[in-house]
Design a protein around this motif. Structure first.
Motif, PDB file in Angstrom:
ATOM      1  N   VAL A  81      34.667  30.186  14.565  1.00  0.00           N
ATOM      2  CA  VAL A  81      34.048  29.876  13.279  1.00  0.00           C
ATOM      3  C   VAL A  81      32.799  29.041  13.525  1.00  0.00           C
ATOM      4  O   VAL A  81      32.665  28.386  14.558  1.00  0.00           O
ATOM      5  N   ARG A 109      29.437  29.348   7.677  1.00  0.00           N
ATOM      6  CA  ARG A 109      30.387  29.220   6.559  1.00  0.00           C
ATOM      7  C   ARG A 109      31.153  27.923   6.703  1.00  0.00           C
ATOM      8  O   ARG A 109      31.687  27.624   7.773  1.00  0.00           O
ATOM      9  N   THR A 135      39.135  36.952  11.079  1.00  0.00           N
ATOM     10  CA  THR A 135      38.909  35.568  11.510  1.00  0.00           C
ATOM     11  C   THR A 135      40.219  34.858  11.805  1.00  0.00           C
ATOM     12  O   THR A 135      40.313  34.059  12.738  1.00  0.00           O
ATOM     13  N   PHE A 177      41.694  31.784   0.831  1.00  0.00           N
ATOM     14  CA  PHE A 177      42.309  33.100   0.686  1.00  0.00           C
ATOM     15  C   PHE A 177      43.772  32.918   0.265  1.00  0.00           C
ATOM     16  O   PHE A 177      44.321  31.803   0.264  1.00  0.00           O
ATOM     17  N   ASN A 224      43.429  26.893   1.929  1.00  0.00           N
ATOM     18  CA  ASN A 224      42.057  26.380   1.919  1.00  0.00           C
ATOM     19  C   ASN A 224      41.770  25.748   3.281  1.00  0.00           C
ATOM     20  O   ASN A 224      42.328  24.700   3.620  1.00  0.00           O
ATOM     21  N   SER A 261      33.795  26.873   4.619  1.00  0.00           N
ATOM     22  CA  SER A 261      35.195  26.876   4.194  1.00  0.00           C
ATOM     23  C   SER A 261      35.676  28.309   4.005  1.00  0.00           C
ATOM     24  O   SER A 261      34.877  29.227   3.805  1.00  0.00           O
ATOM     25  N   TYR A 262      36.981  28.483   4.080  1.00  0.00           N
ATOM     26  CA  TYR A 262      37.631  29.773   3.851  1.00  0.00           C
ATOM     27  C   TYR A 262      38.769  29.546   2.862  1.00  0.00           C
ATOM     28  O   TYR A 262      39.624  28.682   3.077  1.00  0.00           O
ATOM     29  N   TYR A 266      39.570  38.458   5.585  1.00  0.00           N
ATOM     30  CA  TYR A 266      39.627  37.301   6.486  1.00  0.00           C
ATOM     31  C   TYR A 266      40.546  37.541   7.682  1.00  0.00           C
ATOM     32  O   TYR A 266      40.688  36.666   8.536  1.00  0.00           O
ATOM     33  N   SER A 310      42.173  39.442   0.128  1.00  0.00           N
ATOM     34  CA  SER A 310      41.962  38.477   1.219  1.00  0.00           C
ATOM     35  C   SER A 310      42.028  39.105   2.603  1.00  0.00           C
ATOM     36  O   SER A 310      41.872  38.409   3.605  1.00  0.00           O
TER      37      SER A 310
END
Length: 487
Positions: free
Chosen positions: A304, A309, A288, A314, A333, A311-312, A285, A282
């Motif tokens: 973002v 995108r 970000t 990790f 999430n 959703s993220y 990410y 992860s």
């Protein structure tokens, strides 16, 4: 004069041994540390009246010449310095071999003498540690027969004592010593102490043993090993939640706090102190989102974009600071909420027979073009989601006098596709061009976005009209007696 003679002899010597065939002598085997003064050979064993002058010839093994003396008259070769194979052949693990070249000046004879230095066992094995006493640590909950403490093998500078010829023995005064020695466990030839019974630090907190190594000459070296049993860190961090879910607007500014993950550990001291981090998979990410390793706060590091995108997902790891750290993970999430930040886009497609210049938004079409055939396909897209991504399209003629002209018609095929044609034929003689303005707007309730695009239509003239006189007849008066060819 002496200097010139020396130069002449040197040049003669150099040219002579280059152009003569060498005499290959038998190999001379020398044990290292052979006494100084030892005679190796005599190149002129017969005492004659002839003159001889022997010289070393410089070559790639020039450094070996310092260990020998050469009598220029008799050709006797003696040892003059102590020969230590491990110094001379530091990086040679097989044969320590050199080639001596000797040239006799008067007979112009070149001798090749192979020299082989043989190893003797004059070094003790050495363990590669700074001290003869080392400490090893093992956790008290280590499983027997699966837990190993690795030890570096000893090494011996002698070529005849390679690692496979060294012998190891483990000695201890403890009757219930819970380890056994294992050798050659993998290609690295490491040694290992294998745990063969459970440990309990509260009963015994350390063990002592001595590892002996001997070479082929029975040289012995010892390594004293202290095995310390570490108290177990038997509590893993536990997160308040297995899953952290949060919604985030795509217009959120950088450095905004998004959420905080939190875990607790029932252990005390360093075993109970927790740091947070992205797991390896992860870490992509981390550009970000930023994570405070001490507090578990997650901030937005870079903007973002829902259209890029939505959703993220990790994992965050909580790890304690124990000597054998324990860890746990939680899933984060982050759902990106769409904002109406993308205006609709209008694109045109035309049939091949229509000339289209995209840079000018201009088409040229024949006045013969049939009215029952559409001449443009219009596609409207919007990168926003849900109702924000839905659009409506309409047009108007950019001419106040033609504002109510109904000769163009727009057919909607689906939510994004339209066909465009005429309800009556073009007529170049009536109008040579049209300027149309197309509008596309989304359905955002608060802030609808509008796009405008102009399309110019030039009508191509066709030969569809007969010539006409300006008057149906003409009445002329003419006098008589006019001259010919006069008007």
């Amino acid at each position: 004069m002496m200097k010139n003679s020396f130069v002449f002899i040197f040049i003669l010597l150099t040219l002579s041994y280059i152009f003569c065939d060498p005499i290959e002598l038998s190999e001379i085997i020398i044990l290292e540390h052979t006494p100084i003064g030892h005679l190796l050979l005599t190149l002129n064993p017969l005492r004659t009246q002839e003159k001889y002058s022997y010289r070393f010839v410089n070559n790639n093994y020039r450094e070996i010449q310092q260990y020998f003396s050469l009598n220029s008259s008799t050709g006797q070769l003696h040892i003059v310095n102590d020969i230590d194979r491990e110094k001379i052949c530091l990086h040679r693990y097989n044969k320590c071999k050199f080639l001596l070249k000797i040239f006799e000046l008067y007979q112009e004879t070149l001798y090749h003498i192979p020299i082989l230095i043989e190893d003797i066992n004059d070094h003790r094995p050495i363990f590669p540690y700074e001290s003869s006493i080392i400490q090893l640590h093992i956790s008290e909950n280590s499983p027997p027969y699966q837990s190993k403490l690795f030890i570096q093998q000893a090494y011996d500078q002698d070529q005849i004592d390679n690692q496979k010829q060294l012998k190891y023995q483990l000695k201890t005064v403890d009757k219930n010593f819970p380890f056994r020695l294992e050798t050659n466990i993998d290609i690295s030839n490491r040694l290992a102490l294998v745990l063969i019974q459970p440990l309990d630090r509260e009963i015994i907190d350390s063990y002592n043993c001595t590892l002996h190594v001997t070479d082929t000459a029975e040289h012995d070296e010892q390594l004293h090993i202290i095995i310390i049993i570490d108290d177990v860190n038997d509590q893993s961090p536990i997160f308040d939640s297995e899953i952290y879910s949060v919604e985030l607007s795509e217009n959120t500014s950088i450095n905004t706090t998004i959420l905080r993950v939190h875990a607790y550990d029932a252990d005390i001291g360093l075993n109970g102190e927790i740091i947070y981090d992205f797991i390896d998979a992860s870490k992509q990410y981390s550009n970000t989102f930023s994570l405070d390793k001490q507090t578990g706060l997650i901030h937005l590091r870079s903007l973002v974009d829902y259209e890029q995108r939505s959703s993220y997902i990790f994992y965050i790891q909580a790890r304690d600071l124990g000597k054998e750290p324990r860890s746990s993970q939680t899933l984060v999430n982050i759902t990106i909420l769409d904002e109406n930040d993308c205006a609709p886009k209008i694109s045109f497609r035309f049939l091949p027979e229509i000339i289209y210049t995209p840079s000018k938004s201009l088409i040229e079409i024949s006045e013969y073009y049939p009215i029952d055939k559409f001449f443009a396909q219009i596609i409207v897209t919007d990168d926003d989601s849900d109702y924000r991504g839905q659009t409506r399209l309409w047009f108007e003629i950019n001419d106040l006098e033609k504002h109510n002209d109904q000769s163009f018609y727009l057919y909607q095929i689906d939510n994004s596709t339209y066909f465009f044609n005429r309800t009556k034929s073009f007529d170049f003689e009536l109008q040579q061009s049209y300027s149309l303005i197309f509008y596309a707007q989304d359905f955002d309730r608060k802030n609808p976005l509008l796009t405008k695009q102009i399309l110019t239509i030039n009508i191509l003239d066709e030969n569809d009209n007969f010539p006409k006189f300006s008057h149906p007849f003409s009445h002329l008066k003419i006098n008589e007696n006019n001259q010919i060819n006069s008007f």
